[in-house]
Design an enzyme around this catalytic site. Structure first.
Site, PDB file in Angstrom:
ATOM      1  N   GLN A 188       0.817  -1.223   0.000  1.00 31.76           N
ATOM      2  CA  GLN A 188       0.000   0.000   0.000  1.00 31.76           C
ATOM      3  C   GLN A 188       0.849   1.270   0.000  1.00 31.76           C
ATOM      4  OE1 GLN A 188      -3.354   0.480  -0.229  1.00 31.76           O
ATOM      5  NE2 GLN A 188      -3.777  -1.709  -0.359  1.00 31.76           N
ATOM      6  N   HIS A 210      -0.395  -3.600  -9.320  1.00 30.14           N
ATOM      7  CA  HIS A 210      -1.752  -3.084  -9.496  1.00 30.14           C
ATOM      8  C   HIS A 210      -2.221  -2.144  -8.395  1.00 30.14           C
ATOM      9  CE1 HIS A 210      -4.399  -5.612  -6.801  1.00 30.14           C
ATOM     10  NE2 HIS A 210      -3.304  -6.336  -6.749  1.00 30.14           N
ATOM     11  N   CYS A 334     -12.780  -8.735   3.288  1.00 31.70           N
ATOM     12  CA  CYS A 334     -13.152  -8.375   1.913  1.00 31.70           C
ATOM     13  C   CYS A 334     -13.560  -9.515   1.002  1.00 31.70           C
ATOM     14  CB  CYS A 334     -12.027  -7.564   1.292  1.00 31.70           C
ATOM     15  SG  CYS A 334     -10.389  -8.216   1.637  1.00 31.70           S
TER      16      CYS A 334
END
Ligand SMILES: *Cc1c(COP(=O)(O)O)cnc(C)c1O
Length: 410
Positions: A188, A210, A334
């Site tokens: 991150q 990505h 998630c």
């Protein structure tokens, strides 16, 4: 109206320049970098140019960068191989050092947490450090957790859910002082924070294409020279015999370009992103009652806004926001679509019922202030609509019940 993408912690759009740089390697430049003819040499040169670009962003040598399939593989490799290397050392199993101990945190990405769990099955012992209400570890607690058989410290640079940045430099110092390897999951943080690995005392660092406007399925692991990391994927001699398999040349070229662009005018871009974040946070906290910010204000990624709204379900809010064209994330585990509240919010001490009402908005450099305004209006509307159907909210409003005390308000 076009949609608003506010889920940059999940993935980011590929920059046009990245796509353009990749295209030749999906067309006429299809050579295998291991070949000995011109077509192959050109592929190899493109790959090495990308490696050089990435090494420059970290202030390390090109030989210290190994391409992988992404953040998950880099994390797996660093952790599993560090343990394997330790077990192979001659002094292992002597002088009472029979166990293999890892120190990590309770708020790591599952790529780290589940790797550690798997190693526990094989007899390793793992300390999962607690975090404070902001999501930061205590370096004193870290140092106290060190044992004679500690072989690895793995602490993420910045958290993917709440954006909290860890005291990496101090962790690096402690690791060095105790001669323990220090790995950091910087997936991150890479491309958003300067990461001079030598000065930060980092031995291994994971990053992913990505998450910084590059392609999916490509990433790298920085491994400091002198760290003897055994290979993770066995096969041919690619990546200096450490990571076999024909290289993902288009992905590597794209990753190189995204790394270059991310490190051009980084401070300026991050400042703009942080201004959008602060505006979004301030408006949501001021205009939506019973809202609370999760994480630190000071040690926070520029693009992260994580807010809990009492009396609603984050998953239900996501459905309504999707109808309005807004892409966001909730505070639950998630990928699985599970209803379990996030392990990160839990570790930060958030009660389950509040964690359930969590919304994560992660901003990218292409977002605009106008989008922040539209997002705030939509969120206000959707939260109000959900609360209309909440018996708990009704109880509270009619004075039958007190709300739980809430944290940070601006
Ligand atoms: C996305 C992410 C990963 C996994 O990276 P992939 O390239 O998707 O495998 C690991 N760690 C963190 C902190 C992440 O945000």
């Amino acid at each position: 109206m076009p949609g608003i993408y506010l889920d940059h912690a999940a993935t980011t759009p590929v920059r046009p320049e990245v796509r353009e740089a990749m295209l030749p390697y999906l067309k006429e430049q299809y050579g295998n970098p291991s070949g000995l003819y011109q077509l192959a040499v050109e592929a190899e040169e493109a790959m090495e140019a990308a490696r050089k670009t990435i090494a420059a962003t970290l202030g390390c040598e090109t030989e210290e960068i190994y391409f992988t399939s992404g953040g998950t593989e880099s994390d797996n490799w660093a952790i599993k191989s560090a343990v394997e290397a330790a077990k192979k050392r001659k002094d292992f199993g002597t002088g009472g050092r029979r166990c293999c101990h890892i120190i990590t945190t309770q708020i790591e990405h599952h790529a780290v947490l589940h790797t550690c769990r798997a190693l526990e099955e094989e007899g390793c012992e793992v300390t999962y450090l607690r975090v404070n209400e902001m999501g930061q570890i205590s370096v004193r607690e870290l140092e106290k957790a060190i044992r004679p058989d500690t072989v690895l410290i793995s602490v993420m640079t910045a958290n993917n859910e709440v954006g909290t940045i860890q005291p990496v430099r101090e962790i690096g110092k402690i690791a060095r002082r105790h001669h323990i390897l220090f790995h950091t999951d910087a997936v991150q943080a890479y491309g958003h924070l300067p990461l001079p690995v030598k000065r930060l005392g980092i031995d291994m660092m994971s990053a992913s294409g990505h998450k910084c406007n590059g392609p999916k399925g490509i990433g790298f692991l920085y491994v400091r020279k002198g760290v003897d990391l055994p290979p993770f994927i066995h096969g041919g001699g690619q990546e200096r015999g450490k990571r076999a398999g024909t290289e993902n040349v288009p992905g590597i070229v794209g990753l190189g370009m995204s790394a270059r662009l991310a490190h051009t005018k980084m401070a300026e871009r991050e400042k703009k992103t942080a201004a959008m974040r602060d505006y979004l946070i301030r408006r949501l906290l001021n205009e939506v009652p019973f809202a609370r910010l999760n994480g630190s204000l000071r040690y926070r990624l520029a693009g992260n806004c994580n807010i809990s709204f009492q009396f609603i379900e984050g998953a239900a809010l996501l459905v309504l926001l999707d109808e309005e064209g807004i892409c966001a994330a909730a505070g639950s585990a998630c990928s699985t679509g599970s209803k379990e509240p996030s392990h990160v919010l839990k570790a930060m001490g958030l009660p389950d019922n509040i964690a359930h009402g969590t919304l994560r908005l992660t901003i990218g450099y292409q977002n605009t202030m106008e989008e922040m305004d539209r997002a705030v209006e939509c969120i206000k509307k959707c939260v109000a609509r959900l609360r209309q159907n909440s018996p708990e909210f009704e109880d509270y409003m009619s004075g039958r019940k007190m709300p739980l005390s809430f944290g940070i308000r601006l």
